[in-house]
Structures are given as C-alpha cells and as structure tokens.
Motif scaffolding. Structure first.
Motif, short mmCIF file in Angstrom:
data_model
loop_
_atom_site.label_atom_id
_atom_site.label_comp_id
_atom_site.label_asym_id
_atom_site.label_seq_id
_atom_site.Cartn_x
_atom_site.Cartn_y
_atom_site.Cartn_z
N UNK A 72 69.96 41.09 -15.86
CA UNK A 72 70.79 41.07 -17.07
C UNK A 72 72.08 41.86 -16.92
N UNK A 73 72.29 42.44 -15.75
CA UNK A 73 73.51 43.23 -15.55
C UNK A 73 74.60 42.35 -14.96
N UNK A 74 75.85 42.67 -15.26
CA UNK A 74 76.94 41.86 -14.70
C UNK A 74 77.03 42.05 -13.19
N UNK A 75 77.58 41.08 -12.53
CA UNK A 75 77.79 41.09 -11.08
C UNK A 75 76.50 41.37 -10.31
N UNK A 76 75.37 40.90 -10.83
CA UNK A 76 74.10 41.09 -10.11
C UNK A 76 73.50 39.71 -9.85
N UNK A 77 73.32 39.41 -8.58
CA UNK A 77 72.83 38.07 -8.22
C UNK A 77 71.95 38.14 -6.98
N UNK A 78 71.04 37.19 -6.88
CA UNK A 78 70.22 37.10 -5.67
C UNK A 78 70.76 35.98 -4.77
N UNK A 79 71.92 35.40 -5.14
CA UNK A 79 72.35 34.17 -4.47
C UNK A 79 73.49 34.38 -3.49
N UNK A 80 73.98 35.57 -3.46
CA UNK A 80 75.17 35.84 -2.66
C UNK A 80 75.14 37.30 -2.23
N UNK A 81 75.23 37.54 -0.94
CA UNK A 81 75.21 38.95 -0.49
C UNK A 81 76.48 39.38 0.22
N UNK A 82 77.20 38.42 0.80
CA UNK A 82 78.36 38.81 1.60
C UNK A 82 79.52 37.86 1.36
N UNK A 83 80.66 38.23 1.89
CA UNK A 83 81.85 37.40 1.73
C UNK A 83 81.64 36.03 2.39
N UNK A 84 80.92 36.03 3.54
CA UNK A 84 80.69 34.75 4.23
C UNK A 84 79.89 33.80 3.32
N UNK A 85 78.92 34.40 2.59
CA UNK A 85 78.09 33.56 1.70
C UNK A 85 78.95 32.82 0.67
N UNK A 86 80.05 33.46 0.28
CA UNK A 86 80.89 32.88 -0.76
C UNK A 86 81.49 31.55 -0.29
N UNK A 87 81.60 31.40 1.00
CA UNK A 87 82.19 30.15 1.51
C UNK A 87 81.12 29.18 2.02
N UNK A 88 79.88 29.47 1.66
CA UNK A 88 78.80 28.55 2.04
C UNK A 88 77.77 28.56 0.91
N UNK A 89 78.23 28.19 -0.28
CA UNK A 89 77.37 28.30 -1.45
C UNK A 89 76.45 27.09 -1.56
N UNK A 90 75.15 27.38 -1.61
CA UNK A 90 74.18 26.29 -1.65
C UNK A 90 73.43 26.27 -2.98
N UNK A 91 73.78 27.22 -3.86
CA UNK A 91 73.10 27.29 -5.16
C UNK A 91 74.11 26.93 -6.27
N UNK A 92 73.58 26.67 -7.46
CA UNK A 92 74.49 26.32 -8.55
C UNK A 92 75.18 27.57 -9.09
N UNK A 93 74.41 28.67 -9.19
CA UNK A 93 75.00 29.93 -9.63
C UNK A 93 75.36 30.79 -8.43
N UNK A 94 76.24 31.75 -8.65
CA UNK A 94 76.55 32.71 -7.57
C UNK A 94 77.37 33.87 -8.12
#
Ligand SMILES: Nc1ncnc2c1ncn2[C@@H]1O[C@H](COP(=O)(O)OP(=O)(O)OP(=O)(O)O)[C@@H](O)[C@H]1O
Ligand SMILES: [Mg+2]
Length: 543
Positions: A72-94
């Motif tokens: 429930x906190x802002x900027x908290x996600x299990x879908x993205x951990x690094x900058x590289x992940x941001x350019x290979x998004x496989x989930x709907x949320x991030x």
C-alpha cells in the motif's frame, strides 16, 4: 516562497489524480494486479456502478504478510527491481503506485494468503492512514475491496456521473480485459446480479464464444480470423469486414503483449488499412493482438499505460497496415457482381448510409450555385449549396470517373520516369499473366526481370497521379493471375483513386463529370457526393 516536501498522503493523492479518474480506473488497476499475480479465476462484485464499492477476489500468488503494508506504500512493487527491468517489462503493472493511490482516495482493504502455513492476513487504508496487519480468513489468493471512492475529495467525487454511466464505463473496462486474457475465467456481478460468467477459453471455439458475448454474434459472421508473423512481430485476432460497421468506434480493441492499448501509431496503421473502404461516419470492429519482444517497446510513456513507444515504429506501423490492408482488399475489394468468393454474404457496397436521408447523388447539382468552403482532411471537399451543404468524397469521385473511363478503350500515356518495383517471382508471374489485359486498359506494366516489374505508361485520361503509389497499390491488391478484364478495371480504378494527388484536382470539374455517371454510380452503389439540406443538418446537430 519556501519549498516544502509534500506529505506522503498528498503526494499519493496527486499520483491518484493521474490514474484514478473513476471506478472504471480502479477496476482496471485491480484486474491488472490479479492478472500479474497469475490468477486463473477472478470474482468481481461491484455495487452502485463501483462508486459504493468494488471487490475483487483472485486465486493468484498472494502477498506475504510482511509485504502487505509495503503493497500500500507508494513506489513499492514486486515487478521491477532495476533500471534494466524497466526496459523489459513483462507485467501489466510496474509503477508501484496503484494501490497507494487508490488507498489515498477511498477506503481500501487488502486481504491475502500466500500459503496455508503463513495463513491469511489483512490490512486497511482509509485516506492517508493505514491500519495494522491482522489475521483474517481467506483462501489462497487475494481480495481487494475499495469503497466510497473519493469520499475524502468532494471536488473529485462531484465529477462522478450517475451509477448507470459509471457502470457502463466499468463494464467496458471489464470487457476489454476479458478479451486480453482468454485463459482467465471471470465472474462479474453488479448489485448482486450476475452480469458475466466467462469460463476459461483455451481453444478458438470458446474464445469465439467469449468474443460473441462481448461483441455480439453478428461480429464473427462479418470478421476474418487473422494471423501474421515476421521476425520479432506477430499480429493476430479478428478483423471486421467493411460489410458490418458501427456509427461509433467503440468495438475496436487492440492489445500489445496482453495489455490493452489506445496507441496513436497502431490506431493510425489500422485506420489507414480501412481507408476509403468505409462510408464517412462508419467505424469497423476488430479485436487485434500485437505481440513483440518487450525490449523493443517502451510502456513507461503514460501513467495509464495506454500509449506506448515502439523502438521501430515505422516497421510496426507498416507491418500492421500492410497485412490488414491485404486482408481487407482481398475480402472487400470487389463489388458484388465481380465477387471472387462464394461465401460473401453481403455485397461490397451494402454498408449502411451514414445519414438516412441522403439524397440521390449526381443529378441536379448545377455547380455555379456552389460556394466552396474548403477541404476536410484532404479527403472531402465541402461547398455551400443552394439546398444546404454539399460534401464530395474526392477519392470516391475519382474512382467512379476512372472506372467509367476504363470501360472505354483507352490509350496509354508514357511516363516520363518509368517506375520499377521488386517483387517475389510468384507476384511477377501473376502480373505477367495479366499484362495483356492491362495493356488493353492503357496500363503499360511488364516484367523487367524474374523479380522486378516496370510501369512505363498509365491510362491517358487518368487524373494526375503518383505512378509509384499506383504500382504499390496494385501490388498490395495481390492480383490473382486469372482476374478477368472487368475485375481488373475495378482493381485499377480503385488503386488509381488512392494514388491521385487529391490537392491537384479541381473539385467542381469532378462534380460536373459525375453528373453523367449516375448509371455507373448506381451499378457500383457508390455515392461520392451528398447534399444535406438545412433541416437534415439541424437534426444531426440536435442528435
Ligand atoms: N492481487 C494481487 N495479488 C498478488 N499481489 C498483488 C496483488 N495486488 C497487488 N499486489 C502486490 O502489490 C504490489 C503493489 O501493487 P500496485 O498495483 O500498487 O503496484 P504495481 O502493480 O507493482 O504497479 P502499478 O502501479 O503500475 O500497478 C504489486 O507489485 C504486487 O506485488
Ligand atoms: Mg498494479
């Protein structure tokens, strides 16, 4: 003025302003979270158009007890951990924003169970305060309840519409997501009434059943199932034919890697494929799935993630445009009396008229009484007419004039610069087989080599056109080697109408030519020109 750090709840509410506009946006975020959690089944209960409440229960992976507050906190996600992940998004949320945003503008409860050993735990958030994590009963999976949207933001709540209107929006979101993941089974209730019960659709038959529930049964009778692929790109789905259109563009669903998108580039490519095949004011239906390598597209462009940025936008655009256009040309390209396939149920020109009271065209427009008003999107020419408003579809007018010209014997006009095009051997052979007939029609088209063709001359009485575009249009029509002369006349007239340079035409001159072509217009069921009288205009405006 001094600068201050915003309190966290205010920052959340500002973030919510970007993505949470109404109950339907809450539903979209919650459904996407369940899909990302790998849910196979989702139960959805909505009250009063979602304004009173939305409850979603899934059988996905669940959330660990110690992560509940973080979810429930802002900027908290299990879908993205690094900058590289941001350019290979496989989930709907991030973005790690949705639950925090929703919780800041509604009463939210999150209950989840990740494993039987851990048990189920819940946490609540109301505006800016979240409670303790407490044990709760719940099977494996997650339930999120959202109540009283915007209870703490009267200014935003004021903008919510009636229960009925909000429900229509909710249903639309549900329908779009239901067609994005066929493997998911979904139950949707509104005010405890069952609205949709969709079993998992794992084969084409059940997928089409789901489509029929959402688009109506008649859609599939007028749609082609399509599938195209090239390296790194795939496009599949159901493409509505031009014999079945709507007055609004509401049944046009497009997905990119399972994400519903409303992207300008993709929409443009689709629109272009249908160009000149539809009456003004009519919209086709389609459900299309684009799949590509996630590293070649940036989905982090807009907070609602509806728009995306393709690294190779031209390639994607052309891939969509060319493939859809070739399907539509094959299936809609010929008028009924030249129809190559027996299965067509409706004549090509049977599209509903955009305005029921349209007058018979051609006759009785003496052009001197017209006052030109100008061009509309380089496609329509408008003029004030003694009766009201005259609208000329310039491409349709050229199509008709060229068609009539081709019915007479025509000489060729040599091109100053012949045009050469590379094709496959099979395509070159088809064109070679048609060269004789083309010649009779004044088109000097021949093979130059086993994989090249050359256009040396075009019919003398064609309007000025771009020869290279004409050649492209002809090749896109994928000419069968056994087309008859009358079929070729239609194909050539149509291709040439796309290749004319509309701006170089003289609309009044076109209109005067059309006056002699009523018979051909009726034969082809084409109405390139209409006049709306003042009463009809008043009715349209009042609609
Ligand atoms: N139904 C669910 N099942 C399992 N985990 C969930 C569920 N809903 C939310 N979560 C967890 O909570 C986290 C926060 O969810 P939230 O929707 O706020 O962010 P996100 O999905 O990561 O990104 P976005 O803001 O783009 O939606 C998720 O990353 C996920 O780990
Ligand atoms: Mg999310």
């Amino acid at each position: 003025m001094r600068i201050k750090q915003l309190p966290i709840h205010l920052a959340n509410q500002i973030a919510a302003g970007e993505v949470i506009e109404r109950p339907a946006s809450v539903l979209k975020e919650l459904l996407e979270n369940s899909i990302d959690a790998g849910a196979k089944h989702i139960d959805l209960d909505v009250e009063k158009g979602g304004i009173k409440g939305i409850r979603i229960t899934d059988d996905g992976c669940g959330i660990a007890r110690e992560d509940l507050a973080l979810a429930l906190s802002p900027h908290a996600t299990s879908k993205l951990y690094s900058q590289e992940d941001l350019f290979n998004i496989q989930t709907l949320g991030f973005r790690g924003e949705a639950l925090a945003s929703i919780g800041s503008v509604a009463r939210l409860q999150l209950i989840s169970c990740q494993s039987a050993e851990q048990g189920a735990w819940g946490i609540s958030m109301t505006g800016h305060s979240s409670g303790e994590v407490v044990p709760m009963p719940h099977p494996l999976g997650t339930t999120v309840s959202v109540e009283d949207l915007f209870f703490n933001l009267p200014a935003r709540r004021k903008f919510l519409r009636s229960e009925k209107t909000e429900f229509i929006q909710l249903e639309e979101t549900f329908r779009r997501i239901a067609l994005s993941h066929f493997a998911l089974s979904l139950v949707f209730k509104h005010n405890q009434r069952l609205i949709y019960q969709l079993p998992a659709a794992l084969d084409k038959l059940t997928q089409e059943k789901r489509i029929a529930k959402i688009f109506g049964k008649s859609f599939l009778q007028h749609a082609m199932q399509i599938e195209f692929a090239m390296t790194g790109l795939k496009l599949w789905g159901w493409l509505g034919l031009t014999s079945h259109t709507r007055s609004q563009a509401d049944l046009q669903y497009v997905y990119l890697n399972g994400r519903m998108i409303k992207d300008k580039l993709v929409n443009h490519a689709i629109r272009q494929a249908y160009e000149n095949k539809l009456y003004p004011g009519r919209y086709p239906l389609f459900v299309l799935y684009l799949e590509l390598d996630p590293t070649t597209v940036d989905v982090n462009v807009h907070p609602t993630k509806h728009e995306v940025r393709f690294h190779e936008s031209r390639l994607v655009h052309d891939f969509i445009y060319r493939n859809l256009k070739s399907v539509l040309t094959q299936h809609d390209g010929l008028p009924q009396n030249m129809t190559p396939s027996a299965e067509r149920s409706e004549p090509y020109m049977s599209m509903p008229q955009p305005i029921s009271q349209i007058k018979e065209p051609m006759a009785a427009y003496q052009s001197s009484s017209m006052m030109p008003l100008g061009w509309l999107h380089d496609k329509y020419w408008l003029a004030q007419h003694a009766d009201g408003l005259l609208m000329l579809d310039v491409q349709q007018a050229v199509l008709l004039i060229h068609y009539a010209a081709l019915l007479n014997k025509i000489n060729a006009k040599p091109l100053l610069m012949p045009v050469v095009k590379n094709l496959s051997e099979a395509q070159v052979q088809s064109i070679e087989a048609l060269a004789e007939t083309f010649h009779v029609l004044g088109l000097q088209l021949a093979s130059l080599s086993p994989k090249q063709i050359i256009l040396r001359g075009i019919p003398a009485n064609f309007y000025r056109l771009d020869a290279a575009s004409l050649l492209n249009e002809l090749c896109a029509a994928e000419l069968a080697p056994n087309l008859s002369q009358s079929e070729l006349i239609w194909v050539l007239a149509k291709a040439s109408s796309h290749a004319v340079n509309v701006n170089q035409l003289e609309p009044q001159q076109l209109i005067s030519k059309l006056e002699d072509l009523s018979a051909q217009a009726t034969e082809l069921n084409i109405k390139p020109m209409v006049v709306l009288n003042l009463q009809e205009l008043a009715k349209i405006i009042a609609r």
